[in-house]
Design a protein around this motif. Structure first.
Motif, PDB file in Angstrom:
ATOM      1  N   ALA A 214      -7.050   4.802  -5.751  1.00  0.00           N
ATOM      2  CA  ALA A 214      -8.349   4.423  -6.326  1.00  0.00           C
ATOM      3  C   ALA A 214      -9.119   3.517  -5.374  1.00  0.00           C
ATOM      4  O   ALA A 214     -10.339   3.669  -5.202  1.00  0.00           O
ATOM      5  N   VAL A 215      -8.438   2.601  -4.734  1.00  0.00           N
ATOM      6  CA  VAL A 215      -9.074   1.691  -3.778  1.00  0.00           C
ATOM      7  C   VAL A 215      -9.644   2.484  -2.604  1.00  0.00           C
ATOM      8  O   VAL A 215     -10.763   2.216  -2.140  1.00  0.00           O
ATOM      9  N   GLU A 216      -8.886   3.461  -2.130  1.00  0.00           N
ATOM     10  CA  GLU A 216      -9.386   4.311  -1.041  1.00  0.00           C
ATOM     11  C   GLU A 216     -10.615   5.094  -1.473  1.00  0.00           C
ATOM     12  O   GLU A 216     -11.602   5.183  -0.738  1.00  0.00           O
ATOM     13  N   GLU A 217     -10.555   5.681  -2.675  1.00  0.00           N
ATOM     14  CA  GLU A 217     -11.680   6.482  -3.169  1.00  0.00           C
ATOM     15  C   GLU A 217     -12.957   5.662  -3.261  1.00  0.00           C
ATOM     16  O   GLU A 217     -14.054   6.166  -2.986  1.00  0.00           O
ATOM     17  N   ARG A 218     -12.822   4.434  -3.676  1.00  0.00           N
ATOM     18  CA  ARG A 218     -14.000   3.565  -3.845  1.00  0.00           C
ATOM     19  C   ARG A 218     -14.325   2.787  -2.573  1.00  0.00           C
ATOM     20  O   ARG A 218     -15.191   1.934  -2.560  1.00  0.00           O
ATOM     21  N   ARG A 219     -13.620   3.099  -1.493  1.00  0.00           N
ATOM     22  CA  ARG A 219     -13.850   2.465  -0.193  1.00  0.00           C
ATOM     23  C   ARG A 219     -13.794   0.938  -0.295  1.00  0.00           C
ATOM     24  O   ARG A 219     -14.646   0.230   0.248  1.00  0.00           O
ATOM     25  N   LYS A 220     -12.766   0.472  -0.986  1.00  0.00           N
ATOM     26  CA  LYS A 220     -12.576  -0.966  -1.189  1.00  0.00           C
ATOM     27  C   LYS A 220     -11.391  -1.505  -0.369  1.00  0.00           C
ATOM     28  O   LYS A 220     -10.929  -2.611  -0.625  1.00  0.00           O
ATOM     29  N   THR A 221     -10.919  -0.706   0.591  1.00  0.00           N
ATOM     30  CA  THR A 221      -9.808  -1.160   1.422  1.00  0.00           C
ATOM     31  C   THR A 221     -10.178  -2.457   2.145  1.00  0.00           C
ATOM     32  O   THR A 221     -11.247  -2.549   2.746  1.00  0.00           O
ATOM     33  N   GLY A 222      -9.301  -3.431   2.059  1.00  0.00           N
ATOM     34  CA  GLY A 222      -9.575  -4.731   2.663  1.00  0.00           C
ATOM     35  C   GLY A 222     -10.352  -5.664   1.762  1.00  0.00           C
ATOM     36  O   GLY A 222     -10.472  -6.859   2.057  1.00  0.00           O
ATOM     37  N   LYS A 223     -10.863  -5.129   0.642  1.00  0.00           N
ATOM     38  CA  LYS A 223     -11.608  -5.945  -0.320  1.00  0.00           C
ATOM     39  C   LYS A 223     -10.841  -6.098  -1.638  1.00  0.00           C
ATOM     40  O   LYS A 223     -10.979  -7.112  -2.320  1.00  0.00           O
ATOM     41  N   ILE A 224     -10.074  -5.058  -1.977  1.00  0.00           N
ATOM     42  CA  ILE A 224      -9.201  -5.114  -3.156  1.00  0.00           C
ATOM     43  C   ILE A 224      -7.772  -4.897  -2.662  1.00  0.00           C
ATOM     44  O   ILE A 224      -7.491  -3.941  -1.934  1.00  0.00           O
ATOM     45  N   PHE A 225      -6.876  -5.783  -3.062  1.00  0.00           N
ATOM     46  CA  PHE A 225      -5.504  -5.769  -2.556  1.00  0.00           C
ATOM     47  C   PHE A 225      -4.554  -5.260  -3.636  1.00  0.00           C
ATOM     48  O   PHE A 225      -4.586  -5.718  -4.777  1.00  0.00           O
ATOM     49  N   VAL A 226      -3.727  -4.296  -3.264  1.00  0.00           N
ATOM     50  CA  VAL A 226      -2.772  -3.677  -4.191  1.00  0.00           C
ATOM     51  C   VAL A 226      -1.368  -4.059  -3.770  1.00  0.00           C
ATOM     52  O   VAL A 226      -0.973  -3.840  -2.616  1.00  0.00           O
ATOM     53  N   LEU A 227      -0.607  -4.612  -4.713  1.00  0.00           N
ATOM     54  CA  LEU A 227       0.759  -5.035  -4.422  1.00  0.00           C
ATOM     55  C   LEU A 227       1.708  -4.560  -5.517  1.00  0.00           C
ATOM     56  O   LEU A 227       1.309  -4.408  -6.670  1.00  0.00           O
ATOM     57  N   GLY A 228       2.958  -4.350  -5.126  1.00  0.00           N
ATOM     58  CA  GLY A 228       3.969  -3.976  -6.109  1.00  0.00           C
ATOM     59  C   GLY A 228       5.077  -3.171  -5.484  1.00  0.00           C
ATOM     60  O   GLY A 228       4.992  -2.760  -4.318  1.00  0.00           O
ATOM     61  N   PRO A 229       6.137  -2.930  -6.232  1.00  0.00           N
ATOM     62  CA  PRO A 229       7.247  -2.111  -5.722  1.00  0.00           C
ATOM     63  C   PRO A 229       6.903  -0.626  -5.775  1.00  0.00           C
ATOM     64  O   PRO A 229       6.316  -0.156  -6.753  1.00  0.00           O
ATOM     65  N   PHE A 230       7.252   0.099  -4.741  1.00  0.00           N
ATOM     66  CA  PHE A 230       7.001   1.540  -4.701  1.00  0.00           C
ATOM     67  C   PHE A 230       7.959   2.169  -3.702  1.00  0.00           C
ATOM     68  O   PHE A 230       8.597   1.470  -2.910  1.00  0.00           O
ATOM     69  N   SER A 231       8.049   3.484  -3.735  1.00  0.00           N
ATOM     70  CA  SER A 231       8.898   4.194  -2.775  1.00  0.00           C
ATOM     71  C   SER A 231       8.194   4.240  -1.424  1.00  0.00           C
ATOM     72  O   SER A 231       7.091   4.797  -1.320  1.00  0.00           O
ATOM     73  N   PRO A 232       8.785   3.667  -0.375  1.00  0.00           N
ATOM     74  CA  PRO A 232       8.130   3.621   0.927  1.00  0.00           C
ATOM     75  C   PRO A 232       7.692   4.989   1.447  1.00  0.00           C
ATOM     76  O   PRO A 232       6.611   5.116   2.018  1.00  0.00           O
ATOM     77  N   GLY A 233       8.534   6.012   1.253  1.00  0.00           N
ATOM     78  CA  GLY A 233       8.158   7.340   1.728  1.00  0.00           C
ATOM     79  C   GLY A 233       6.905   7.866   1.048  1.00  0.00           C
ATOM     80  O   GLY A 233       6.091   8.555   1.670  1.00  0.00           O
ATOM     81  N   GLN A 234       6.731   7.532  -0.220  1.00  0.00           N
ATOM     82  CA  GLN A 234       5.558   7.992  -0.971  1.00  0.00           C
ATOM     83  C   GLN A 234       4.309   7.201  -0.582  1.00  0.00           C
ATOM     84  O   GLN A 234       3.205   7.751  -0.554  1.00  0.00           O
TER      85      GLN A 234
END
Length: 327
Positions: free
Chosen positions: A229-249
């Protein structure tokens, strides 16, 4: 030559019979996870299978088609009917599972859970990260990324998953105590086991809150969906996403900064621990303070919980190596 061929065939049939007999005699351990077909639980399944082969246990995983507690209840009922020796579960709803887990115990089946501290109906529950330590680590990292100010939202796998909500509680409490200029949007959203729901919820929140600067997502699909969603809205570097996830994914998303980082434990290792503990219970071995258990180290149980801290940071420096491990 004819005698040699006959002898070879007889030996082959004998070996095949022995293998079949072993498979039939090997104690069965069925492990029901939150949902099938996603990288996190694919890695856990690999650990289950490998450790089962190593210990001579017929261990297998059941992954429901959605994170619906009713599907887990049905799977556990099936395992009870099969007469397995041990049932392992990563619960979607701890409360809903209590009756069926107690039913399994009444049938003489040992029950092991993961990601569900103090689970009723379980003989043992194990965690590779303490709820406070895991939540606070994410809360601190989010605050650093956001510069200690701004609005943020919290995703969990479900509002009924105890551990996800314990992580969220710890992260929110840490932020509230240390970063008064950070404001939580809403309460929390139970979408983080579904990448599409995480994405759509993140898109809605971005549209509704122009000052939103962060997503803290507990549940392996939450950071993926929010990152997209952050990529779609071109908010990279402005909205930060954190959490556990599968590294390969999430490899591409973290390299593009759509996901800013997080912490995890090794789900393959968790699969191995399920089988290791099951094997000990099947053999009638005790599990007590001071035991050195592969995958957990030296343990200090509290009630029926075995909790250790084995956090792995996920960032640009570590993601490739973690993904190469099949995670």
């Amino acid at each position: 030559m004819r005698k040699l061929i006959i002898a070879a065939l007889a030996a082959s049939l004998s070996l095949a019979g022995a293998v079949a007999a072993f498979a039939q005699d090997a104690p069965k351990v069925g492990i029901v996870v939150k949902i099938g077909g996603i990288p996190w639980f694919n890695a856990m399944e690999a650990g289950i299978k490998e450790q089962g082969q190593k210990l001579g246990v017929d261990a297998f995983m059941i992954g429901p088609t959605s994170a619906d507690p009713a599907l887990q209840v049905r799977a556990i009922e099936d395992l009870i009917a099969q007469g397995v020796k041990v049932i392992g579960v990563v619960p979607n709803d701890a409360k809903v599972l209590e009756p069926v887990l107690s039913k399994a115990q009444a049938a003489g089946i040992k029950v092991i859970t993961h990601e569900s501290p103090s689970q009723k109906g379980a003989d043992w529950n194990f965690e590779l990260a303490s709820s406070t330590g895991f939540g606070e680590a994410h809360g601190k990292l989010l605050a650093e990324k956001m510069g200690g100010k701004g609005e943020y939202a919290v995703f969990v796998g479900s509002l009924t998953v105890p551990l996800h909500n314990a992580w969220a509680d710890a992260a929110i409490a840490y932020i509230k105590a240390n970063y008064p200029d950070m404001k939580l949007v809403g309460d929390r959203y139970g979408v983080a086991e579904d990448v599409d729901k995480s994405r759509s919820t993140a898109l809605d929140l971005i549209a509704a809150h122009p000052d939103l600067k962060g997503f803290l997502a507990f549940g392996s699909q939450g950071p993926i969906g929010a990152g997209r969603a952050v990529e779609e809205r071109r908010k990279t570097g402005k909205i930060f996403v954190l959490g556990p996830f599968s590294p390969g994914q999430g490899q591409k998303l973290i390299k593009s900064d759509a996901i800013s980082g997080g912490f995890m434990w090794n789900p393959k290792q968790a699969g191995e621990v399920f089988v290791t503990l099951a094997d000990r219970l099947i053999k009638g071995e005790s599990i007590k303070e001071g035991d050195d258990i592969p995958g957990l180290g030296v343990i200090k149980p509290a009630g029926n919980d075995i909790i250790v801290d084995q956090l792995l940071p996920i960032n640009k420096d570590t993601v490739d190596d973690l993904a190469a491990m099949g995670l």
